[in-house]
Write a protein that holds these residues in place. Structure first.
Motif, PDB file in Angstrom:
ATOM      1  N   LYS A 140       0.841  -1.219   0.000  1.00 15.75           N
ATOM      2  CA  LYS A 140       0.000   0.000   0.000  1.00 15.75           C
ATOM      3  C   LYS A 140       0.868   1.258   0.000  1.00 15.75           C
ATOM      4  O   LYS A 140       0.599   2.201  -0.753  1.00 15.75           O
ATOM      5  N   GLU A 141       1.883   1.281   0.882  1.00 13.92           N
ATOM      6  CA  GLU A 141       2.758   2.456   0.964  1.00 13.92           C
ATOM      7  C   GLU A 141       3.529   2.646  -0.334  1.00 13.92           C
ATOM      8  O   GLU A 141       3.670   3.757  -0.825  1.00 13.92           O
ATOM      9  N   TRP A 142       4.017   1.534  -0.878  1.00 16.68           N
ATOM     10  CA  TRP A 142       4.787   1.605  -2.116  1.00 16.68           C
ATOM     11  C   TRP A 142       3.923   2.150  -3.257  1.00 16.68           C
ATOM     12  O   TRP A 142       4.360   3.006  -4.017  1.00 16.68           O
ATOM     13  N   GLN A 143       2.702   1.668  -3.345  1.00 17.96           N
ATOM     14  CA  GLN A 143       1.804   2.146  -4.397  1.00 17.96           C
ATOM     15  C   GLN A 143       1.511   3.628  -4.231  1.00 17.96           C
ATOM     16  O   GLN A 143       1.438   4.368  -5.215  1.00 17.96           O
ATOM     17  N   GLN A 144       1.366   4.078  -2.991  1.00 20.47           N
ATOM     18  CA  GLN A 144       1.126   5.498  -2.760  1.00 20.47           C
ATOM     19  C   GLN A 144       2.339   6.329  -3.206  1.00 20.47           C
ATOM     20  O   GLN A 144       2.177   7.376  -3.838  1.00 20.47           O
ATOM     21  N   ILE A 145       3.530   5.860  -2.905  1.00 21.47           N
ATOM     22  CA  ILE A 145       4.741   6.577  -3.330  1.00 21.47           C
ATOM     23  C   ILE A 145       4.798   6.649  -4.850  1.00 21.47           C
ATOM     24  O   ILE A 145       5.008   7.717  -5.426  1.00 21.47           O
ATOM     25  N   ILE A 146       4.605   5.525  -5.513  1.00 21.30           N
ATOM     26  CA  ILE A 146       4.667   5.475  -6.980  1.00 21.30           C
ATOM     27  C   ILE A 146       3.598   6.384  -7.586  1.00 21.30           C
ATOM     28  O   ILE A 146       3.870   7.130  -8.537  1.00 21.30           O
ATOM     29  N   THR A 147       2.389   6.340  -7.058  1.00 21.36           N
ATOM     30  CA  THR A 147       1.307   7.180  -7.587  1.00 21.36           C
ATOM     31  C   THR A 147       1.634   8.661  -7.429  1.00 21.36           C
ATOM     32  O   THR A 147       1.434   9.449  -8.362  1.00 21.36           O
ATOM     33  N   CYS A 148       2.138   9.045  -6.274  1.00 25.06           N
ATOM     34  CA  CYS A 148       2.525  10.451  -6.060  1.00 25.06           C
ATOM     35  C   CYS A 148       3.575  10.878  -7.076  1.00 25.06           C
ATOM     36  O   CYS A 148       3.477  11.953  -7.683  1.00 25.06           O
ATOM     37  N   ILE A 149       4.572  10.040  -7.255  1.00 25.33           N
ATOM     38  CA  ILE A 149       5.644  10.357  -8.206  1.00 25.33           C
ATOM     39  C   ILE A 149       5.085  10.487  -9.617  1.00 25.33           C
ATOM     40  O   ILE A 149       5.392  11.447 -10.329  1.00 25.33           O
ATOM     41  N   GLN A 150       4.263   9.529 -10.025  1.00 27.32           N
ATOM     42  CA  GLN A 150       3.679   9.572 -11.371  1.00 27.32           C
ATOM     43  C   GLN A 150       2.872  10.846 -11.587  1.00 27.32           C
ATOM     44  O   GLN A 150       3.000  11.499 -12.626  1.00 27.32           O
ATOM     45  N   GLU A 151       2.033  11.179 -10.617  1.00 24.83           N
ATOM     46  CA  GLU A 151       1.177  12.365 -10.752  1.00 24.83           C
ATOM     47  C   GLU A 151       2.005  13.647 -10.814  1.00 24.83           C
ATOM     48  O   GLU A 151       1.690  14.557 -11.587  1.00 24.83           O
ATOM     49  N   ILE A 152       3.038  13.739 -10.014  1.00 28.09           N
ATOM     50  CA  ILE A 152       3.879  14.939 -10.044  1.00 28.09           C
ATOM     51  C   ILE A 152       4.684  14.991 -11.339  1.00 28.09           C
ATOM     52  O   ILE A 152       4.783  16.048 -11.964  1.00 28.09           O
ATOM     53  N   GLU A 153       5.252  13.868 -11.743  1.00 30.54           N
ATOM     54  CA  GLU A 153       6.057  13.868 -12.972  1.00 30.54           C
ATOM     55  C   GLU A 153       5.237  14.286 -14.192  1.00 30.54           C
ATOM     56  O   GLU A 153       5.771  14.916 -15.099  1.00 30.54           O
ATOM     57  N   LYS A 154       3.951  13.968 -14.204  1.00 32.86           N
ATOM     58  CA  LYS A 154       3.087  14.378 -15.318  1.00 32.86           C
ATOM     59  C   LYS A 154       3.034  15.897 -15.466  1.00 32.86           C
ATOM     60  O   LYS A 154       2.768  16.401 -16.554  1.00 32.86           O
ATOM     61  N   THR A 155       3.236  16.613 -14.361  1.00 30.75           N
ATOM     62  CA  THR A 155       3.109  18.076 -14.388  1.00 30.75           C
ATOM     63  C   THR A 155       4.407  18.784 -14.768  1.00 30.75           C
ATOM     64  O   THR A 155       4.390  19.987 -15.006  1.00 30.75           O
ATOM     65  N   PRO A 157       7.877  19.532 -17.121  1.00 31.52           N
ATOM     66  CA  PRO A 157       8.193  19.543 -18.559  1.00 31.52           C
ATOM     67  C   PRO A 157       8.793  18.210 -19.007  1.00 31.52           C
ATOM     68  O   PRO A 157       9.575  17.606 -18.287  1.00 31.52           O
ATOM     69  N   GLY A 158       8.397  17.781 -20.164  1.00 30.80           N
ATOM     70  CA  GLY A 158       8.913  16.539 -20.724  1.00 30.80           C
ATOM     71  C   GLY A 158       8.166  15.304 -20.259  1.00 30.80           C
ATOM     72  O   GLY A 158       8.252  14.255 -20.870  1.00 30.80           O
ATOM     73  N   LYS A 159       7.426  15.433 -19.182  1.00 34.91           N
ATOM     74  CA  LYS A 159       6.619  14.326 -18.653  1.00 34.91           C
ATOM     75  C   LYS A 159       7.378  13.001 -18.679  1.00 34.91           C
ATOM     76  O   LYS A 159       6.896  11.990 -19.166  1.00 34.91           O
ATOM     77  N   LYS A 160       8.575  13.029 -18.158  1.00 35.36           N
ATOM     78  CA  LYS A 160       9.415  11.828 -18.117  1.00 35.36           C
ATOM     79  C   LYS A 160       9.083  10.995 -16.891  1.00 35.36           C
ATOM     80  O   LYS A 160       8.326  11.421 -16.023  1.00 35.36           O
ATOM     81  N   THR A 161       9.688   9.822 -16.818  1.00 35.80           N
ATOM     82  CA  THR A 161       9.465   8.933 -15.688  1.00 35.80           C
ATOM     83  C   THR A 161      10.777   8.659 -14.944  1.00 35.80           C
ATOM     84  O   THR A 161      10.965   7.573 -14.400  1.00 35.80           O
ATOM     85  N   ILE A 162      11.648   9.622 -14.904  1.00 34.42           N
ATOM     86  CA  ILE A 162      12.965   9.456 -14.277  1.00 34.42           C
ATOM     87  C   ILE A 162      12.834   9.021 -12.821  1.00 34.42           C
ATOM     88  O   ILE A 162      13.465   8.056 -12.388  1.00 34.42           O
ATOM     89  N   PHE A 163      12.027   9.719 -12.052  1.00 29.04           N
ATOM     90  CA  PHE A 163      11.928   9.430 -10.623  1.00 29.04           C
ATOM     91  C   PHE A 163      11.129   8.164 -10.354  1.00 29.04           C
ATOM     92  O   PHE A 163      11.433   7.429  -9.418  1.00 29.04           O
ATOM     93  N   GLU A 164      10.151   7.894 -11.180  1.00 31.79           N
ATOM     94  CA  GLU A 164       9.434   6.622 -11.069  1.00 31.79           C
ATOM     95  C   GLU A 164      10.389   5.465 -11.331  1.00 31.79           C
ATOM     96  O   GLU A 164      10.405   4.470 -10.589  1.00 31.79           O
ATOM     97  N   ASN A 165      11.213   5.600 -12.365  1.00 30.70           N
ATOM     98  CA  ASN A 165      12.182   4.544 -12.688  1.00 30.70           C
ATOM     99  C   ASN A 165      13.192   4.354 -11.555  1.00 30.70           C
ATOM    100  O   ASN A 165      13.529   3.222 -11.199  1.00 30.70           O
ATOM    101  N   MET A 166      13.680   5.452 -10.990  1.00 34.35           N
ATOM    102  CA  MET A 166      14.619   5.360  -9.866  1.00 34.35           C
ATOM    103  C   MET A 166      13.992   4.622  -8.689  1.00 34.35           C
ATOM    104  O   MET A 166      14.645   3.793  -8.040  1.00 34.35           O
ATOM    105  N   THR A 167      12.734   4.916  -8.425  1.00 31.38           N
ATOM    106  CA  THR A 167      12.029   4.294  -7.311  1.00 31.38           C
ATOM    107  C   THR A 167      11.834   2.802  -7.573  1.00 31.38           C
ATOM    108  O   THR A 167      12.068   1.970  -6.686  1.00 31.38           O
ATOM    109  N   ASN A 168      11.430   2.465  -8.777  1.00 29.31           N
ATOM    110  CA  ASN A 168      11.267   1.049  -9.120  1.00 29.31           C
ATOM    111  C   ASN A 168      12.590   0.304  -9.051  1.00 29.31           C
ATOM    112  O   ASN A 168      12.626  -0.866  -8.669  1.00 29.31           O
ATOM    113  N   ASN A 169      13.683   0.967  -9.387  1.00 24.59           N
ATOM    114  CA  ASN A 169      15.007   0.344  -9.286  1.00 24.59           C
ATOM    115  C   ASN A 169      15.368   0.025  -7.839  1.00 24.59           C
ATOM    116  O   ASN A 169      16.016  -0.987  -7.564  1.00 24.59           O
ATOM    117  N   ILE A 170      14.965   0.878  -6.920  1.00 27.31           N
ATOM    118  CA  ILE A 170      15.214   0.609  -5.495  1.00 27.31           C
ATOM    119  C   ILE A 170      14.526  -0.691  -5.089  1.00 27.31           C
ATOM    120  O   ILE A 170      15.117  -1.538  -4.418  1.00 27.31           O
TER     121      ILE A 170
END
Length: 192
Positions: A140-155, A157-170
């Motif tokens: 649950k906590e992990w999904q909340q972190i990923i969702t927050c990151i995804q929603e912020i990254e969408k806003t 420029p470039g709408k990349k997934t750099i931080f989502e990818n870093m988090t998934n790598n952890i």
């Protein structure tokens, strides 16, 4: 020896300390370029708004050096300071329950997701050493972190997934380490 529940807590902490901190640095940078922050920090109205928070965080000398003006980098800021600056200097509108409060579950605004990251960080950084996180709660906590990151990254420029990818790598690195540990135990059982 660390239990699975202990490792789950450490994985969450790592995600909040690295990718989430970097993401909030990017949010601040998007709204307030580093080269311009000194103007806002030295604006009397803005300074009055943030100074008590900055003092509480013991960051006054960082933002307001004895001589000159702030000339540091956002990379030096932790989540607590980033939150104060994002909340007070960027002009990002409040989430539906207001800054400093737990956001409504349906609110996916930038402010709500920044707030969620801050709340999660506080929950785990200030937790007693005995805190543990079951696999179910970790999910649950992990999904909340990923969702927050995804929603912020969408806003951003470039709408990349750099931080989502870093988090998934952890998470992937943690799983790999766990599998390696299990294989070592099996080998020890065979040879010893």
């Amino acid at each position: 020896m660390a239990t699975k529940e202990d490792r789950n807590v450490q994985i969450v902490k790592r995600a909040l300390e690295n990718p989430c901190t970097g993401l909030l640095q990017e949010v601040l940078r998007y709204y307030v370029p580093e080269k311009d922050i000194y103007k806002l920090l030295n604006n009397p109205a803005k300074k009055r708004k943030i100074i008590r928070f900055v003092r509480k965080l013991k960051q006054e000398s960082t933002l307001y050096p004895q001589t000159g003006v702030f000339s540091g980098k956002y990379a030096d800021f932790d989540i607590s300071l980033l939150y104060v600056l994002i909340r007070n200097l960027t002009g990002i509108p409040d989430h539906n329950t207001g800054w400093g409060n737990e956001p409504d579950i349906t609110d996916n605004s930038t402010a709500a997701n920044v707030e969620r990251i801050r709340l999660l960080r506080n929950k785990y950084v200030h937790a007693p050493p005995s805190i543990q996180l079951s696999d179910k709660d970790f999910g649950k906590e992990w999904q909340q972190i990923i969702t927050c990151i995804q929603e912020i990254e969408k806003t951003l420029p470039g709408k990349k997934t750099i931080f989502e990818n870093m988090t998934n790598n952890i998470l992937q690195d943690a799983k790999t380490q766990e599998e390696l540990g299990e294989n070592v135990k099996k080998c020890q059982g065979i040879f010893f």
